[in-house]
Motif scaffolding. Sequence first.
Motif, PDB file in Angstrom:
ATOM      1  N   ARG A   8       0.819  -1.210   0.000  1.00  0.00           N
ATOM      2  CA  ARG A   8       0.000   0.000   0.000  1.00  0.00           C
ATOM      3  C   ARG A   8       0.853   1.261   0.000  1.00  0.00           C
ATOM      4  O   ARG A   8       1.960   1.290   0.533  1.00  0.00           O
ATOM      5  CB  ARG A   8      -0.906   0.018   1.227  1.00  0.00           C
ATOM      6  CG  ARG A   8      -0.178   0.263   2.558  1.00  0.00           C
ATOM      7  CD  ARG A   8      -1.152   0.164   3.717  1.00  0.00           C
ATOM      8  NE  ARG A   8      -0.568   0.506   4.994  1.00  0.00           N
ATOM      9  CZ  ARG A   8       0.061  -0.329   5.783  1.00  0.00           C
ATOM     10  NH1 ARG A   8       0.220  -1.589   5.400  1.00  0.00           N
ATOM     11  NH2 ARG A   8       0.557   0.062   6.940  1.00  0.00           N
ATOM     12  N   LEU A  13      -4.905   5.469  -0.314  1.00  0.00           N
ATOM     13  CA  LEU A  13      -5.903   4.936   0.611  1.00  0.00           C
ATOM     14  C   LEU A  13      -7.135   5.842   0.723  1.00  0.00           C
ATOM     15  O   LEU A  13      -7.740   5.957   1.787  1.00  0.00           O
ATOM     16  CB  LEU A  13      -5.273   4.732   1.990  1.00  0.00           C
ATOM     17  CG  LEU A  13      -4.139   3.705   2.060  1.00  0.00           C
ATOM     18  CD1 LEU A  13      -3.629   3.554   3.490  1.00  0.00           C
ATOM     19  CD2 LEU A  13      -4.562   2.355   1.500  1.00  0.00           C
ATOM     20  N   MET A 179      -3.352   0.568  -3.039  1.00  0.00           N
ATOM     21  CA  MET A 179      -4.288   0.595  -1.910  1.00  0.00           C
ATOM     22  C   MET A 179      -4.471  -0.792  -1.294  1.00  0.00           C
ATOM     23  O   MET A 179      -5.260  -0.972  -0.368  1.00  0.00           O
ATOM     24  CB  MET A 179      -5.640   1.185  -2.324  1.00  0.00           C
ATOM     25  CG  MET A 179      -6.451   0.340  -3.271  1.00  0.00           C
ATOM     26  SD  MET A 179      -8.127   1.011  -3.589  1.00  0.00           S
ATOM     27  CE  MET A 179      -7.774   2.506  -4.496  1.00  0.00           C
TER      28      MET A 179
END
Length: 260
Positions: A8, A13, A179
């Motif tokens: 990530r 996010l 993400m």
Amino acid sequence: MAAHRARRQQEALFLHQMARDEVEDRLSMVNRTFTAPAVVSPFAEIWDGALGGATCVADDDVLDLQPGAHDVVIHAMGLHWANDPVGQLIQCRRALKEDGLLLAVMLGGQTLQELRVALAGAETEVLGGLSPRIAPMGEVRDLGALLQRAGFALPVADVVPLTAEYRDLMHLMRELRDMGETNALTSRLKRPVPRRLFHRAEEIYRQHFETETGRLPASFELICLTGWSPSESQQKPLRPGSAQMRLADALKVPETKLPD
């Protein structure tokens, strides 16, 4: 799953940030002060400072929550990854005090519908078959039923639709990787695929979904589940046949009889 999430990038996010904002808005509309919150999240850093004094735990198969310790539990963006979503909800209910609130946010079945269409069409043409390239996600009606199966009272499920736009297919797929939402199914196709598959997928994507500005839209569906741990103080549904007034009278409209 952990390997996918390890890739990530904080700036990618945005779905988790929007889920946090949605939770905060919903809690602000509840006429109650919560003093012992808990958050179940794969990315604890998203929740720093969001709920004062909250216990934050990972969305492992066994949640690190104490029975009856919390008056609200937030399950944030993890249920669509769960091997046993009902089990996760049951653990949340057990962690709640009597008349405590569960608020869960997860990705729903309409997420990435455009990408599913494009990849399915391209794979059928190029490889002559289909493989599970995007993990299946539940529909809102089915997910709402999970609350009842887990023993929650007053269950509610609703949808927050979102759309993001991308330059091209690779831009979208890089963001999904960043993400931590790429395919982690054990049944996924693991051998390399020809580059022409993705070229054809982008052609199909643009043919059916391209915006007037030449961008590729991607749908994301946030499903919000709300339920309460059972309590004698909660409202109970009336017994069938116990109504004191006909619906037509309450609405002040003439009653219409259906044909036999």
